[in-house]
Write an enzyme that holds these catalytic residues in place. Structure first.
Site, short mmCIF file in Angstrom:
data_model
loop_
_atom_site.label_atom_id
_atom_site.label_comp_id
_atom_site.label_asym_id
_atom_site.label_seq_id
_atom_site.Cartn_x
_atom_site.Cartn_y
_atom_site.Cartn_z
N ASP A 296 0.85 -1.19 0.00
CA ASP A 296 0.00 0.00 0.00
C ASP A 296 0.89 1.24 0.00
OD1 ASP A 296 -1.70 2.14 0.45
OD2 ASP A 296 -2.98 1.02 1.83
N HIS B 148 0.33 7.84 4.06
CA HIS B 148 0.94 7.16 5.19
C HIS B 148 2.44 7.44 5.33
CE1 HIS B 148 -2.86 5.13 5.36
NE2 HIS B 148 -2.71 4.69 4.14
N ILE C 236 -0.86 9.21 8.65
CA ILE C 236 -1.60 8.30 9.51
C ILE C 236 -1.19 6.85 9.20
CG2 ILE C 236 -3.55 9.87 9.68
CD1 ILE C 236 -5.04 8.10 7.65
N GLY D 20 -5.13 1.65 7.97
CA GLY D 20 -6.17 0.95 8.73
C GLY D 20 -5.94 -0.55 8.77
#
Length: 284
Positions: free
Chosen positions: A187, A192, A207, A210
Site C-alpha cells: 500500500d 501514510h 496516519i 487501517g
C-alpha cells in the site's frame, strides 16, 4: 452517474495469478510490529522462517493488495479516489495460509449499497490454489457523494456490545516508523508517509494504514486468547471508526464467547478514541 451499480455487479471478475514466500510473510508481520523482543520464542513464530506461521490477515496484502485496487477499476465504477474511505474489512480463511504459495485470485464488485449521502462498494477477492479455496476477502469501500441512486441500503445488523467489562485488555505501541515499514507490503498511498500529502488530506501528519491496525489487532487476539496459533482463526471482521497516528498506543479490549471473540480498539493518547468497532474474530 459515476457508479453504475448494475454494470459493476454484472462485470466479469478480474483474474490474476499471485505468489508469495516466507519473505513476504516476514515483512508483513514485521510491519505489524512483530519481533519485539527479537529473541522471544512467541515472536519467532512470526519472524523466523524455520518456525513461521501466517496470520490470516495476510490475505489483505497478498499479491500486494491488487484485489481491492482491481475492484475500484471495474466497469461501472468511476470514482474520485479522494472521496473513497475504507469502511470495513472481512477475511474468511477456508484453510491455513501456507508460508509459500501460488494462487489464482479473482476480484469483483459483489454488491453496491445506497447509503443516501454515500455509496458502499463491497469488493470481493477470492483466492484458490491447486488444493482448493484459500480465502475470501471483502473490503467495504465508502464513496462519499455517490449515494441517492435508489439502490438497496444493505445489511444493517451489527454485533451487540457485551454488557460487561472486557475479559482481557492489552496495549500495543505503534512505532514511529511503522507505517513506513508496513507500506512495503504493497500500500504505497503517500497519505501514510508524506507529511505534505497528509496535510492536503486534512491531517497534521501521516496516519497509519487501517489494515495495519487490523493486522496488529488480530495478532494481539491470537497471542492473548488463541495460544498464539493463527490457524485457529476462521474469520475476522471489523469496521474502521477512526485514524491512528504512528507513535500512539492501541488499547485492545476483548470479550470471549463460544467460538467468537468480540474486540474494540481505541487510541490511548486520545482518550480511547474509537479506532476499530464491531470487530469479531471467529475461531475453532
Amino acid at each position: 452517474m459515476p457508479i453504475d451499480a448494475v454494470a459493476a455487479v454484472a462485470a466479469e471478475p478480474r483474474r490474476a495469478e499471485i505468489g508469495w514466500d516466507h519473505k513476504d510473510i516476514q515483512l508483513y508481520h514485521l510491519g505489524l510490529g512483530a519481533g519485539s523482543p527479537a529473541t522471544d520464542p512467541d515472536e519467532l513464530r512470526y519472524t523466523l522462517e524455520s518456525r513461521l506461521q501466517v496470520l490470516p490477515s495476510f490475505a489483505t496484502v497478498a499479491g500486494a493488495g491488487t484485489g481491492t485496487a482491481g475492484g475500484l477499476s471495474s466497469p461501472g465504477v468511476e470514482v474520485d479516489l479522494a472521496a473513497v474511505l475504507h469502511g470495513g474489512q472481512t477475511v474468511r480463511v477456508h484453510r491455513p495460509i501456507p508460508v509459500r504459495g501460488r494462487a489464482v485470485q479473482t476480484s469483483r464488485v459483489a454488491a453496491v449499497y445506497d447509503k443516501g449521502k454515500a455509496a458502499v462498494l463491497v469488493l470481493r477477492t477470492e483466492a484458490s490454489d491447486d488444493d482448493g479455496p484459500l480465502w475470501t476477502n471483502d473490503s467495504q469501500i465508502f464513496v462519499r457523494g455517490e449515494g441517492g441512486f435508489g439502490g438497496e441500503r444493505g445489511p444493517s445488523a451489527r454485533p451487540v456490545p457485551p454488557d460487561r467489562a472486557p475479559d482481557h485488555t492489552v496495549e500495543r505501541a505503534i512505532r514511529e516508523d511503522q507505517a513506513l515499514l508496513y507500506r512495503l507490503s504493497g500500500d504505497w498511498n503517500p497519505l501514510h508517509a508524506d507529511p505534505e500529502f497528509a496535510k492536503l488530506a486534512g491531517f497534521d501528519r501521516p496516519i497509519l494504514h487501517g489494515l495495519c491496525t487490523y493486522g496488529m489487532t488480530l495478532k494481539a487476539v491470537t497471542d492473548t486468547l488463541l495460544d498464539g496459533d493463527p490457524t485457529r482463526v476462521t474469520a475476522y471482521s471489523t469496521r474502521f471508526a477512526g485514524v491512528v497516528f504512528p507513535g500512539e498506543t492501541l488499547r485492545i479490549r476483548m470479550w470471549s464467547g463460544d467460538g467468537r471473540i468480540q474486540v474494540a480498539v481505541g487510541a490511548v493518547e486520545r482518550d480511547d478514541a474509537p479506532v476499530l468497532v464491531d470487530t469479531l474474530v471467529e475461531h475453532s
